[in-house]
Design an enzyme around this catalytic site. Structure first.
Site: not given
Length: 349
Positions: A32, A84, A114, A185, A227, A247-248
């Site tokens: 991220m 990455q 991205c 993703h 998600g 992720g987040r």
């Protein structure tokens, strides 16, 4: 030596041995931008010994032509850790991979997912899904330059692409180039008309498409991303993929990671308590401050540690405000901890 130094050991298997990289890919924390720097990864490694950690995306040109030490330095405790890279020049990516190998990364990953304008203008990221042969050339060049696994992180498609035909064509090109694994993703990236933030939420998720890709490419490892916000969702995806990337949700609520070793890897360990985590991070911060780092650069990754506890709001306030003050030191972490109700010591977050 402090009583919490057990946190600082590397990941261990149930029999005391290090897990393989393929095993560690069963769970990973996503790369991220501006978030998964080495301070963030140090915190996440305290919470899970077995999961794979990723750097934020690093431009291959910055590695080759810039300060490689600044971009690639990491703490040995972070292993297993993947770098990455972003780029589309096979020769430059090869040289960046060669340099990264000398730093000891466990895996080198190419960003083909991205959707930001800044990335597109440099001809890397999700726009490369329209050029599978160029990406394949990049993967071949990277593989020739390193003995570390070379992997790709992509979307299921971009813009008006047919996610069945185009994703299969892209994946086949990666397999032909010798890619070691794919992280997918489960959303399209709309490069025309949506912002990077909107691209994280508006394009619909299509998890079954990733499941079908995994079945088609077996035994090549295919990990799923996008998600996924809860441990229950992680558990639901695991039987249908080779791994789950969070992720987040992992960043904003890092205590989720305290249950990963048990849930994903079947390794029983005491969940790290908030007090021990704060003590470990205070020790870490002390060493980093001595090297010229700023406290707020570490504290900003810790704001979600007290989520769900009484006093969490004041914890965040102390960590975000006091850590920015001139001369701030690790005592800020202890002051923030004092604002939290720790009456339920068994609670993980």
């Amino acid at each position: 030596m402090s009583t919490h130094t057990d946190f600082q050991r590397g990941p261990l298997g149930a029999d005391g041995s290090a897990p393989s990289l393929r095993q560690s890919r069963r769970f990973s924390v996503a790369p991220m931008m501006d978030w998964t720097d080495r301070h963030c990864r140090y915190l996440h490694r305290l919470l899970t010994r077995h999961g794979l950690l990723f750097t934020e995306m690093v431009n291959s040109g910055a590695v080759v032509h810039g300060d490689a030490e600044r971009h690639l330095r990491f703490d040995d405790v972070e292993h297993p850790v993947a770098l990455q890279l972003g780029g589309s020049d096979p020769r430059e990516l090869a040289e960046a991979s060669r340099i990264a190998t000398t730093f000891g990364y466990d895996e080198i990953n190419l960003n083909v997912g991205c959707p930001s304008d800044r990335v597109q203008s440099g001809r890397f990221g999700a726009c490369l899904m329209a050029e599978p042969e160029l990406v394949a050339d990049c993967v071949r060049a990277m593989r020739d330059a390193t003995d570390r696994p070379v992997t790709v992180k992509c979307r299921i498609g971009i813009d008006d692409q047919d996610t069945e035909e185009s994703l299969d064509r892209f994946a086949d090109a990666m397999v032909a180039a010798g890619v070691d694994a794919l992280y997918v993703h489960a959303r399209k990236a709309w490069l025309k008309g949506l912002s990077p933030k909107e691209n994280r939420t508006i394009p619909p998720l299509d998890y079954p498409r990733v499941y079908r890709l995994r079945q088609r490419l077996a035994p090549l490892p295919v990990m799923i991303n996008g998600g996924i916000e809860t441990l229950e969702q992680v558990a639901a995806h695991l039987p249908l993929t080779d791994g789950v990337m969070l992720g987040r949700a992992a960043y904003h609520n890092p205590m989720l990671l305290a249950d990963i070793d048990r849930l994903v890897f079947g390794v029983e360990r005491d969940s790290p308590g908030l007090e021990a985590l704060i003590a470990a991070m205070a020790d870490y911060a002390e060493g980093q401050l001595a090297e010229g780092q700023r406290l707020n650069g570490i504290a900003r990754h810790m704001l979600g540690l007290a989520n769900g506890r009484p006093g969490a709001r004041q914890f965040r306030q102390v960590m975000s405000v006091d850590a920015c003050r001139k001369g701030a030191g690790p005592e800020v972490f202890l002051r923030a901890l004092a604002a939290v109700d720790l009456s339920d010591l068994a609670r993980a977050g």
